[in-house]
Design a protein around this motif. Structure first.
Motif, PDB file in Angstrom:
ATOM      1  N   MET A   2       6.229  -4.211   6.508  1.00 11.29           N
ATOM      2  CA  MET A   2       7.476  -3.510   6.220  1.00 11.29           C
ATOM      3  C   MET A   2       8.516  -3.879   7.272  1.00 11.29           C
ATOM      4  SD  MET A   2       6.169   0.258   4.980  1.00 11.29           S
ATOM      5  CE  MET A   2       7.765   0.737   4.312  1.00 11.29           C
ATOM      6  N   GLN A   3       9.726  -4.151   6.816  1.00  8.10           N
ATOM      7  CA  GLN A   3      10.827  -4.522   7.698  1.00  8.10           C
ATOM      8  C   GLN A   3      11.944  -3.499   7.535  1.00  8.10           C
ATOM      9  OE1 GLN A   3      11.505  -8.590   6.360  1.00  8.10           O
ATOM     10  NE2 GLN A   3      10.157  -9.388   7.946  1.00  8.10           N
ATOM     11  N   TRP A   4      12.244  -2.826   8.608  1.00  9.63           N
ATOM     12  CA  TRP A   4      13.118  -1.667   8.580  1.00  9.63           C
ATOM     13  C   TRP A   4      14.544  -2.035   8.973  1.00  9.63           C
ATOM     14  CZ3 TRP A   4      11.162   3.325   7.443  1.00  9.63           C
ATOM     15  CH2 TRP A   4       9.771   3.379   7.275  1.00  9.63           C
ATOM     16  N   THR A   5      15.497  -1.361   8.372  1.00 12.11           N
ATOM     17  CA  THR A   5      16.868  -1.368   8.879  1.00 12.11           C
ATOM     18  C   THR A   5      17.027  -0.155   9.790  1.00 12.11           C
ATOM     19  OG1 THR A   5      17.750  -0.114   6.994  1.00 12.11           O
ATOM     20  CG2 THR A   5      17.765  -2.522   6.831  1.00 12.11           C
ATOM     21  N   VAL A   6      17.870  -0.289  10.797  1.00 15.58           N
ATOM     22  CA  VAL A   6      17.996   0.751  11.821  1.00 15.58           C
ATOM     23  C   VAL A   6      19.475   0.996  12.100  1.00 15.58           C
ATOM     24  CG1 VAL A   6      17.323   1.488  14.126  1.00 15.58           C
ATOM     25  CG2 VAL A   6      15.833  -0.092  12.851  1.00 15.58           C
ATOM     26  N   GLY A  34      31.170   7.073  31.010  1.00 14.92           N
ATOM     27  CA  GLY A  34      30.989   7.915  29.837  1.00 14.92           C
ATOM     28  C   GLY A  34      29.582   7.860  29.269  1.00 14.92           C
ATOM     29  N   MET A  35      29.301   8.787  28.368  1.00  6.38           N
ATOM     30  CA  MET A  35      27.989   8.890  27.722  1.00  6.38           C
ATOM     31  C   MET A  35      28.189   9.232  26.251  1.00  6.38           C
ATOM     32  SD  MET A  35      24.826  11.530  28.583  1.00  6.38           S
ATOM     33  CE  MET A  35      24.000  10.476  29.792  1.00  6.38           C
ATOM     34  N   ASP A  36      27.483   8.507  25.378  1.00  6.98           N
ATOM     35  CA  ASP A  36      27.461   8.814  23.955  1.00  6.98           C
ATOM     36  C   ASP A  36      26.117   9.417  23.580  1.00  6.98           C
ATOM     37  OD1 ASP A  36      30.004   7.839  23.660  1.00  6.98           O
ATOM     38  OD2 ASP A  36      29.453   6.052  22.528  1.00  6.98           O
ATOM     39  N   TYR A  37      26.117  10.192  22.494  1.00  2.00           N
ATOM     40  CA  TYR A  37      24.907  10.845  22.010  1.00  2.00           C
ATOM     41  C   TYR A  37      24.635  10.386  20.581  1.00  2.00           C
ATOM     42  CZ  TYR A  37      25.401  14.035  25.987  1.00  2.00           C
ATOM     43  OH  TYR A  37      25.510  14.556  27.254  1.00  2.00           O
ATOM     44  N   PHE A  38      23.394   9.992  20.322  1.00  3.98           N
ATOM     45  CA  PHE A  38      23.021   9.426  19.037  1.00  3.98           C
ATOM     46  C   PHE A  38      21.760  10.092  18.482  1.00  3.98           C
ATOM     47  CE2 PHE A  38      24.842   5.961  21.611  1.00  3.98           C
ATOM     48  CZ  PHE A  38      25.821   5.430  20.773  1.00  3.98           C
ATOM     49  N   VAL A  39      21.629  10.032  17.159  1.00  2.00           N
ATOM     50  CA  VAL A  39      20.334  10.078  16.495  1.00  2.00           C
ATOM     51  C   VAL A  39      20.185   8.732  15.799  1.00  2.00           C
ATOM     52  CG1 VAL A  39      20.334  12.575  16.219  1.00  2.00           C
ATOM     53  CG2 VAL A  39      21.271  11.144  14.392  1.00  2.00           C
ATOM     54  N   TRP A  40      18.961   8.416  15.382  1.00  2.00           N
ATOM     55  CA  TRP A  40      18.720   7.092  14.798  1.00  2.00           C
ATOM     56  C   TRP A  40      18.046   7.243  13.444  1.00  2.00           C
ATOM     57  CZ3 TRP A  40      17.782   8.444  19.864  1.00  2.00           C
ATOM     58  CH2 TRP A  40      18.602   7.822  20.823  1.00  2.00           C
ATOM     59  N   LEU A  41      18.372   6.320  12.539  1.00  2.00           N
ATOM     60  CA  LEU A  41      17.855   6.350  11.175  1.00  2.00           C
ATOM     61  C   LEU A  41      17.174   5.034  10.855  1.00  2.00           C
ATOM     62  CD1 LEU A  41      17.667   7.697   8.347  1.00  2.00           C
ATOM     63  CD2 LEU A  41      19.894   6.639   7.838  1.00  2.00           C
ATOM     64  N   LEU A  42      15.908   5.117  10.437  1.00  2.00           N
ATOM     65  CA  LEU A  42      15.144   3.957   9.994  1.00  2.00           C
ATOM     66  C   LEU A  42      14.990   4.038   8.482  1.00  2.00           C
ATOM     67  CD1 LEU A  42      12.162   4.141  12.562  1.00  2.00           C
ATOM     68  CD2 LEU A  42      14.502   3.351  12.967  1.00  2.00           C
ATOM     69  N   GLU A  43      15.184   2.899   7.788  1.00  2.00           N
ATOM     70  CA  GLU A  43      15.060   2.865   6.338  1.00  2.00           C
ATOM     71  C   GLU A  43      14.320   1.609   5.903  1.00  2.00           C
ATOM     72  OE1 GLU A  43      18.744   4.815   4.238  1.00  2.00           O
ATOM     73  OE2 GLU A  43      19.493   3.487   5.824  1.00  2.00           O
ATOM     74  N   CYS A  44      13.419   1.785   4.921  1.00  2.00           N
ATOM     75  CA  CYS A  44      12.676   0.653   4.376  1.00  2.00           C
ATOM     76  C   CYS A  44      12.083   1.041   3.025  1.00  2.00           C
ATOM     77  CB  CYS A  44      11.566   0.223   5.332  1.00  2.00           C
ATOM     78  SG  CYS A  44      10.615  -1.209   4.768  1.00  2.00           S
ATOM     79  N   GLU A  45      12.424   0.294   2.010  1.00  2.00           N
ATOM     80  CA  GLU A  45      11.846   0.455   0.680  1.00  2.00           C
ATOM     81  C   GLU A  45      11.897   1.910   0.207  1.00  2.00           C
ATOM     82  OE1 GLU A  45       7.947  -1.274   0.711  1.00  2.00           O
ATOM     83  OE2 GLU A  45       8.684  -3.234   1.389  1.00  2.00           O
ATOM     84  N   GLY A  46      13.028   2.545   0.429  1.00  2.00           N
ATOM     85  CA  GLY A  46      13.228   3.911  -0.030  1.00  2.00           C
ATOM     86  C   GLY A  46      12.722   4.981   0.909  1.00  2.00           C
ATOM     87  N   ARG A  47      12.032   4.587   1.967  1.00  2.00           N
ATOM     88  CA  ARG A  47      11.551   5.574   2.923  1.00  2.00           C
ATOM     89  C   ARG A  47      12.524   5.693   4.089  1.00  2.00           C
ATOM     90  NH1 ARG A  47       5.624   6.264   5.960  1.00  2.00           N
ATOM     91  NH2 ARG A  47       6.185   8.267   6.919  1.00  2.00           N
ATOM     92  N   ARG A  48      12.670   6.912   4.597  1.00  2.00           N
ATOM     93  CA  ARG A  48      13.574   7.166   5.723  1.00  2.00           C
ATOM     94  C   ARG A  48      12.841   7.936   6.819  1.00  2.00           C
ATOM     95  NH1 ARG A  48      18.220   8.975   1.461  1.00  2.00           N
ATOM     96  NH2 ARG A  48      19.415   7.028   1.431  1.00  2.00           N
TER      97      ARG A  48
END
Length: 273
Positions: A2-6, A34-48
């Protein structure tokens, strides 16, 4: 494989800081940083898979650290409804990474056993160690343990095909990083194993640290997992927003798996120093 987009999804920023807040023994400690705040999203073949959940407006008010947008709303702009997410990786239980857990009612949470032990153990009798945690967030995770919705990892473990976690520690005792397989090569979401590129490129620790040696050792680990500095994503560096392509329709999300627009070097991340 599986190869994920991020994607990195920005929900807050804090610019009234200086380099002394970001680096131990810095030669330019008074310079703005400065400082930024993130969350991250992984997606692959309909799964998140969501990595970290950020903090909400209530927590922002309590700590006087305003948010630009609610992390759940930010994910919604990318077509991700929190109530449909079935997997959430919590890199560590600090307030800005583990808030709003109850807003993911069908999710299983992946966390290191060492992190739960740390956040609920005798170390929390010390105010300086307790400071980055919020008791309500930790108690929410305890409730999820009792409802059978927490998967504990002890070191390294697989969350999904192509997504692995590794305990690094340092900043928090059970901090874990996320190794992701993508079409463009491996990617390491370092979270707070390195707040900034400069932390690991210059071996300059972040001041909030429970164990210094694991933090320093972790700088090598994240570069090994990413197979180089350009495939490591620090947890709070505003450079992420200028070095990666912005989402075509969401101006506060950046595509990470394709790699930065130029190689990451120390000269790049220390302009003018």
């Amino acid at each position: 494989m599986m190869q994920w987009t991020v994607h990195a999804v920005k929900y807050a920023e804090r610019n009234a800081r200086n380099r002394g807040d970001s680096f131990v023994f810095d030669d330019h400690a008074a310079a703005p940083h400065g400082m930024d705040y993130f969350v991250w999203l992984l997606e692959c073949e309909g799964r998140r898979i969501v990595v970290d959940t950020g903090y909400d407006a209530g927590e922002a008010a309590r700590r006087d650290r305003p948010i630009l947008r609610d992390p759940v709303d930010a994910l919604s702009a990318l077509g991700v409804a929190a109530e449909t997410v079935d997997t959430v990786i919590i890199t560590h239980l600090h307030y800005d990474h583990a808030g709003g857990l109850d807003r993911y009612p069908t999710a299983t949470f992946h966390v290191q056993a060492a992190e739960m032990a740390y956040a609920t153990g005798p170390c929390m009798c010390h105010g300086v160690l307790q400071m980055p945690f919020t008791a309500d967030h930790v108690c929410e995770m305890v409730r999820h343990v009792y409802s059978g919705r927490v998967v504990f990892h002890d070191g390294s473990g697989q969350v999904a095909p192509g997504v692995r976690v590794h305990c690094v520690g340092g900043h928090s005792r059970g901090l874990q990083v996320v190794e992701v397989d993508t079409a463009h090569g491996p990617l390491c979401l370092a979270s707070d194993a390195a707040h900034y590129y400069e932390n690991f490129l210059a071996a300059k620790p972040f001041p909030i640290v429970v164990d210094m040696q694991p933090m320093l050792d972790g700088f090598d680990t994240i570069q090994r997992l990413g197979q180089g500095a350009s495939r490591v994503i620090p947890g709070h560096d505003p450079l992420v927003t200028s070095m990666f392509p912005v989402h075509e329709s969401v101006p506060f999300a950046w595509r990470l798996d394709v790699g930065p627009e130029r190689p990451v070097t120390l000269d790049l991340v220390q302009p003018g120093l």
